[in-house]
Design a protein around this motif. Structure first.
Motif, mmCIF file in Angstrom:
data_model
loop_
_atom_site.group_PDB
_atom_site.id
_atom_site.type_symbol
_atom_site.label_atom_id
_atom_site.label_comp_id
_atom_site.label_asym_id
_atom_site.label_seq_id
_atom_site.Cartn_x
_atom_site.Cartn_y
_atom_site.Cartn_z
ATOM 1 N N ASP A 1 12.804 2.875 -17.600
ATOM 2 C CA ASP A 1 12.019 3.979 -17.043
ATOM 3 C C ASP A 1 10.886 3.474 -16.144
ATOM 4 N N LEU A 2 11.237 2.539 -15.256
ATOM 5 C CA LEU A 2 10.282 2.019 -14.288
ATOM 6 C C LEU A 2 10.638 2.532 -12.900
ATOM 7 N N ARG A 3 9.620 2.746 -12.093
ATOM 8 C CA ARG A 3 9.849 3.151 -10.700
ATOM 9 C C ARG A 3 10.107 1.873 -9.888
ATOM 10 N N ARG B 1 0.842 -1.214 0.000
ATOM 11 C CA ARG B 1 0.000 0.000 0.000
ATOM 12 C C ARG B 1 0.865 1.247 0.000
ATOM 13 N N GLN B 2 1.970 1.214 0.733
ATOM 14 C CA GLN B 2 2.886 2.354 0.736
ATOM 15 C C GLN B 2 3.497 2.590 -0.636
ATOM 16 N N LEU B 3 3.569 1.535 -1.437
ATOM 17 C CA LEU B 3 4.099 1.649 -2.798
ATOM 18 C C LEU B 3 3.014 1.973 -3.811
ATOM 19 N N GLY B 4 1.788 2.187 -3.341
ATOM 20 C CA GLY B 4 0.691 2.558 -4.219
ATOM 21 C C GLY B 4 -0.041 1.398 -4.836
ATOM 22 N N VAL B 5 0.132 0.196 -4.291
ATOM 23 C CA VAL B 5 -0.523 -0.993 -4.833
ATOM 24 C C VAL B 5 -1.822 -1.230 -4.088
ATOM 25 N N THR B 6 -2.932 -1.188 -4.798
ATOM 26 C CA THR B 6 -4.239 -1.363 -4.175
ATOM 27 C C THR B 6 -4.522 -2.841 -3.904
ATOM 28 N N GLU B 7 -5.511 -3.092 -3.052
ATOM 29 C CA GLU B 7 -5.846 -4.476 -2.670
ATOM 30 C C GLU B 7 -6.247 -5.324 -3.867
ATOM 31 N N ASP B 8 -6.907 -4.714 -4.853
ATOM 32 C CA ASP B 8 -7.405 -5.480 -5.992
ATOM 33 C C ASP B 8 -6.452 -5.481 -7.180
ATOM 34 N N ALA B 9 -5.267 -4.906 -7.031
ATOM 35 C CA ALA B 9 -4.322 -4.854 -8.142
ATOM 36 C C ALA B 9 -3.742 -6.241 -8.414
ATOM 37 N N PRO B 10 -3.703 -6.670 -9.673
ATOM 38 C CA PRO B 10 -3.062 -7.960 -9.980
ATOM 39 C C PRO B 10 -1.555 -7.862 -9.781
ATOM 40 N N ILE B 11 -0.962 -8.943 -9.272
ATOM 41 C CA ILE B 11 0.470 -8.958 -8.982
ATOM 42 C C ILE B 11 1.131 -10.115 -9.716
ATOM 43 N N LEU B 12 2.116 -9.777 -10.525
ATOM 44 C CA LEU B 12 2.945 -10.771 -11.195
ATOM 45 C C LEU B 12 4.224 -10.916 -10.377
ATOM 46 N N LEU B 13 4.465 -12.115 -9.866
ATOM 47 C CA LEU B 13 5.636 -12.353 -9.028
ATOM 48 C C LEU B 13 6.557 -13.345 -9.719
ATOM 49 N N ALA B 14 7.826 -12.969 -9.829
ATOM 50 C CA ALA B 14 8.844 -13.857 -10.395
ATOM 51 C C ALA B 14 9.769 -14.286 -9.273
ATOM 52 N N GLY B 15 9.765 -15.577 -8.948
ATOM 53 C CA GLY B 15 10.493 -16.073 -7.792
ATOM 54 C C GLY B 15 11.799 -16.761 -8.142
ATOM 55 N N SER B 16 12.857 -16.463 -7.381
ATOM 56 C CA SER B 16 14.176 -17.097 -7.533
ATOM 57 C C SER B 16 14.710 -16.955 -8.954
ATOM 58 N N ALA C 1 7.846 6.218 -2.053
ATOM 59 C CA ALA C 1 7.002 6.743 -3.124
ATOM 60 C C ALA C 1 6.378 5.581 -3.880
ATOM 61 N N PRO C 2 5.327 5.858 -4.646
ATOM 62 C CA PRO C 2 4.728 4.802 -5.462
ATOM 63 C C PRO C 2 5.758 4.162 -6.381
ATOM 64 N N ALA C 3 5.566 2.880 -6.664
ATOM 65 C CA ALA C 3 6.511 2.134 -7.490
ATOM 66 C C ALA C 3 5.772 1.246 -8.471
ATOM 67 N N ASP C 4 6.477 0.842 -9.524
ATOM 68 C CA ASP C 4 5.959 -0.124 -10.489
ATOM 69 C C ASP C 4 6.475 -1.534 -10.192
ATOM 70 N N VAL C 5 7.681 -1.579 -9.627
ATOM 71 C CA VAL C 5 8.371 -2.847 -9.412
ATOM 72 C C VAL C 5 8.965 -2.866 -8.006
ATOM 73 N N LEU C 6 8.831 -4.000 -7.335
ATOM 74 C CA LEU C 6 9.492 -4.216 -6.059
ATOM 75 C C LEU C 6 10.511 -5.333 -6.226
#
Length: 435
Positions: free
Chosen positions: A301-303, A240-255, A313-318
């Motif tokens: 040019d990604l946050r 939420r601190q990064l601007g990601v809402t509860e209903d936002a889809p999340i693509l996670l790439a692991g390892s 601040a809001p981000a596109d990628v963690l």
């Protein structure tokens, strides 16, 4: 009295000891570089040479000890799970858990207690392993996923029961088959193997292991993958601190491995036009690659935010550049990509996200998990892609199709749960009297 030592194994060891120092010296610069990058290499460094303090020797002199031999983070997590189960089955047993990498040591040290001592693996040279065995004085030795020939041989000479909990990838199997004349005698020194699948029995027989010494116990990684989710609220607050809402889809790439982060980031940029709230989480397999990953992403040019820093601040990628959290992050994902499967070979553990209820995709190189991947493919329970173009197409379809995501996750989980209980079966096998 020392146990009789087979002539063929003695010959294999002579050849191994002829080439090991040469190979070690060639690999040493890279090994030292990784140690410096990861930090913490000075702590207990002498144990790598079989040297222990008087205090450590005194600790091992008290009680009954079992030596559980692992390597890096993945094997260490499995070893810790197995150690707890062995302690449950035999409360009198103390366990010395050895690791090779500083990251594995850091993970293991968090679990250290009165019955669990964390040490470093000695270099696999006869003098060093002899000194280590003299100090630890174990009553049995258990290898997790990899056997060190000199350590195994010295345990055999001392008549110590030995066990092996292997992972036999097709690539390793091919190498062992080609060198069966050398590797077979070493494997035959092991008293018992606790293998994952019924098909593994014939594979190990072909490598020279007596069938009577092989037990099918299941895949302990599947037991480890169960659970998690306790930190969802904490991680959701961070998002939420990064601007990601509860209903936002999340693509996670692991390892992920080199090249995969950039591929996923480029795909993310393309998919954002169709899914404006999409958020990308990248979890590199090795956190020391964080500067490299940041450099790869900079031209896009990604946050980008780092897990190790406060969200500003809001981000596109963690980028999750911390260790031991991946299983928890899976619970927040919409779709999961399994690393080391597109730009590298072997694949990483695909089971943890499945047991978190998530659909998984992976590239063509999942050799380390061939059995479970084959089952999933046959029963249409996961998605395997051949290149980044197909990966983007399949990700787009899954993000748009909740019913398909649910079906994949459910089918995959049903297949995995058949392995539950593997840890208890494995612990009982390695603790049982050896043939």
């Amino acid at each position: 009295m020392a146990a009789p030592f087979p002539t063929d194994a003695r010959r294999s060891l002579r050849i191994y000891n002829l080439f090991f120092p040469v190979v070690f010296l060639v690999l040493l610069p890279g090994f030292l570089l990784r140690m410096f990058r990861r930090g913490g290499f000075r702590e207990k460094f002498a144990q790598r040479l079989g040297r222990y303090t008087a205090e450590e020797r005194q600790r091992f002199a008290n009680g009954q000890w079992l030596w559980l031999h692992s390597i890096s983070v993945g094997e260490t997590l499995l070893a810790l799970k197995l150690a707890r189960q062995m302690r449950t089955l035999d409360p009198a047993t103390n366990i010395a858990l050895s690791v090779t990498t500083t990251t594995g040591f850091a993970v293991a040290r968090e679990a250290a207690c009165e019955w669990l001592e964390v040490i470093y693996n000695p270099l696999d040279l006869r003098g060093f392993v002899r000194a280590a065995l003299d100090a630890v004085r174990p009553q049995r030795l258990v290898f997790i996923e990899a056997v060190w020939p000199n350590l195994l041989a010295e345990a055999t000479r001392r008549d110590l029961p030995t066990a092996f909990v292997p992972r036999l990838s097709p690539r390793s199997e091919g190498r062992f088959l080609r060198a069966r004349g050398l590797t077979g005698p070493i494997f035959r020194l092991i008293d018992v193997l606790a293998v994952q699948e019924p098909d593994d029995v014939a594979r190990w027989e072909a490598l020279g292991v007596d069938k009577a010494r092989i037990r099918v116990t299941g895949n302990t990684k599947f037991d480890y993958a169960a659970g998690g989710g306790e930190r969802v609220a904490e991680f959701r607050a961070l998002l939420r601190q990064l601007g990601v809402t509860e209903d936002a889809p999340i693509l996670l790439a692991g390892s992920t491995f080199p090249g995969e982060e950039l591929i996923l980031a480029n795909i993310y940029r393309e998919l954002r036009g169709r899914f404006p709230n999409l958020f990308l989480i990248l979890v590199p397999r090795h956190v020391e690659r964080t500067p490299e990953v940041l450099a790869d992403l900079r031209p896009l040019d990604l946050r980008v935010a780092l897990r190790s820093e406060d969200a500003k601040a809001p981000a596109d990628v963690l980028i999750v550049n911390t260790t031991g959290e991946l299983r928890e992050w899976y619970h927040l994902a919409t779709v999961v990509f399994i690393g080391k499967s597109l730009t590298a070979h072997g694949g990483q553990n695909p089971v943890e996200p499945v047991l978190a209820g998530k659909p998984v995709l992976y590239g063509p190189n999942m050799e380390n998990f061939a059995a479970i991947v084959a089952r999933w493919r046959d029963e249409q329970a996961a998605v395997q892609v051949h290149d980044e173009v197909e990966l983007q197409e399949q990700l787009a379809d899954l993000l748009a199709n909740a019913a398909r995501r649910e079906t994949l996750a459910r089918r995959a989980k049903e297949i995995v749960t058949a392995h539950f209980g593997a840890t208890e079966r494995t612990a009982a096998t390695v603790l049982a009297p050896q043939p």
